[in-house]
Structure formats: C-alpha cells, structure tokens
Enzyme design. Structure first.
Site: not given
Length: 345
Positions: A43, A325, A328
C-alpha cells in the site's frame, strides 16, 4: 547507460511543480536518463491495482486522493506516493496500475507500470484476513508477461529491449505487511528475518533474470510508530517491541543486496533507507516541516480503532502531518522520502 548509484541519484532533482509537495524539491532541471519505472510493493506504492481485485483492501473513496485532482485513485494517501515522485524525478509518466490497463494499453505503456498491491507481502501467504491482494510473486509474474508479451510490440529488436530494461528503474517497497500480518514469534525475530530475506532474495534474482538491472529496494520503517499502533499502546508512545522485531531484517537487508550484486556485477542494487529517515523525522520534526508525527490527518475512532472514514473531512494543513491515515504517510512525507532517502540511502 551506466549503472545508477546513490551519488548519481543525488545529482537528480525535481523541477518546481504546481502542488504543495514540490516545495520539498529544489527547482533544478529533471533528468531524462531513465527509460522507465517499474513498481512492486504494497500500500505504500499501490496506485490502484486493488480497485480491480475482488475483496481487496481499497482506498477508492475521498478523502484519499483529495490532493490528486480531488480524485481517489486507490492510492493510500492524500496525493502522490513515493513511486509517483520517483517517476516525476525522472520525467516519466506516473506508472499506471497494471490491472487498470486494457490489453492494448499494456502494449503501449513504455514509461513503466505499477504492479503493487495493498495488503500483500513478500511471503505468498501474507494478506489481510478475509481479504485478497497480489503477492510479490504474482506481481513479478505479471511483469514477466509484460516483458514477454507486451514490450516486444513496442521494442522489436531483442537487444534494444535488453538495453531498455537495463536503463529502467525497478522500485520495490514491501515487507511491512509480513510483520504486521504474518509475524511468528515462535522462532523469534532473527529466524523470521532470515526466512523472509531468503524468499526476497529469490524474487530479486528472478527480476534480474527477467532483465532488471537497476533495483532500488525500500527497507521497513518503524512500524511501532504508526498512529494505529501508538493508539493501542495507551501511552502515546511508539511500541518499541514491534520496532525491535523488524531490526534483524533491516540489519541484514544491505548484505543481502550486496550478495546479489556480487553475484551479478552488471546489476546495481540501491537501498532506500526509509527506516533511518523516518527516525530522523521523529527526532527533529521541525527540521522537516512537520508539526504532527503521531496523529493521522484523516482519522476517527471506529470500534476503538483509528480509521480514515470514507467521505470524511481531513485536516486542512496536510503538508504538516507525517501521516495521512492511521498507517500511511502523507503526500508531503512521500516527497521528502524520495528527496532524502535516495540521496542519503
């Protein structure tokens, strides 16, 4: 083209761009010396592949992408990823997600492709519970199809194709999920790191055998300092046990890369030391322009856990937050990582 080195990377800068993140770069001419950028990972660099994988972790709703033309693309941040900034650095188009391309588009994507998939890891069985994603093995298999089936449509001369791949950068950012989702304390951190590196070395050698020569490998940041983890410690501090668990991997990774380079002298393997840069940022936040390195810019409590709620309103001063977030980094942080970790790595 001569092999890329950290010193060579130091000489390359991003020209001024229109968004806020450009302020982390000097306004010096960009480089046209790289043929393409191929991206593998999780991610941290997924550009939207998981949007096309059934039941996969996704970031396909606002506020993700709020600084990417206000469009959620599947990137787990407010704007560009590390991989995007590397592409900009070398005057390349942002590598499109492999799964977003039609068969015809794959045969014209000469600037590179992004195969990264959020949630997966180096071990084939690493993935979120009851979710799916593309492991590193699947990503490399897709790249092999690119080389065997798609690139020859653009580059018919086999020798020219060899040179094209040798002049391309292969960026790999993976391994964190293996610790987050798959870490087994039964044999201890050293055993886990050794097993993970044996697997990872084989994949890097596979990329070499397909044609990759310039590989830039990201290590694992201090996972114990993620907002999601800090939230669970109860004291507002990093979980140092988690940080210690990853240290054997980060300590042994440079030697693993050196061993591969010794085995293949025409290859250049560069460590992108995001871990140490991350630690520097935590130690001197003001130097890097951050005011908050513990809280997410987008985050609310859901069943006692932090999460970025779809269509919620994030903070206004996003460039001052290390994290967008709970897990991340922000676009501004991603820009700084490229500027500093490739230079100092």
């Amino acid at each position: 083209m001569a092999a890329l080195t950290p010193v060579f990377l130091f000489l390359l800068f991003l020209s001024a761009n229109s968004d806020e993140s450009s302020s982390c770069f000097s306004a010096i001419a960009i480089s046209n010396s790289v043929a393409a950028l191929y991206v593998f990972g999780d991610s941290t660099v997924d550009a939207g592949n998981n949007n096309y994988i059934h039941n996969a972790p996704r970031a396909n709703s606002l506020p993700y992408g709020i600084d990417f033309n206000n469009t959620p693309t599947g990137r787990f941040t407010n704007g560009k990823t590390i991989a995007d900034f590397i592409a900009i650095l070398y005057n390349l188009s942002l590598p499109p997600p492999y799964l977003s391309l039609t068969e015809a588009q794959r045969k014209t994507a000469r600037d590179g492709i992004n195969y990264a998939s959020a949630g997966c890891g180096i071990f084939p069985n690493t993935k979120p519970r009851k979710k799916d994603c593309w492991s590193l093995q699947k990503q490399i298999e897709a790249f092999n199809r690119t080389v065997q089936e798609d690139l020859p449509c653009m580059i018919e001369d086999p020798q020219e194709l060899v040179e094209y791949l040798a002049n391309s950068i292969f960026f790999i950012s993976m391994g964190a999920n293996d610790y987050i989702l798959n870490f087994n304390t039964h044999h201890g951190p050293e055993y886990f790191a050794n097993s993970l590196l044996v697997q990872f070395k084989w994949y890097l050698q596979t990329l070499y055998n397909i044609g990759a020569r310039n590989l830039v490998v990201n290590n694992i940041g201090p996972l114990g300092c993620l907002p999601s983890v800090i939230n669970m410690t109860g004291n507002g501090q990093c979980d140092e046990q988690i940080n210690q668990n990853i240290m054997p991997y980060n300590s042994q990774l440079p030697q693993t890369l050196k061993n591969i380079q010794d085995e293949y002298p025409d290859a250049t393997l560069t460590l992108a030391n995001s871990h140490d840069l991350f630690q520097d940022i935590l130690a001197d936040t003001e130097k890097y322009g951050f005011t908050d390195v513990k809280d997410p810019c987008c985050g609310a409590y859901v069943n006692g856990k932090l999460a970025c709620i779809p269509n919620s309103t994030p903070c206004d001063n996003r460039c001052q937050y290390l994290f967008f977030d709970e897990n991340h980094t922000s676009e501004f942080a991603n820009c700084i990582f490229v500027r500093d970790m490739l230079i100092k790595g």
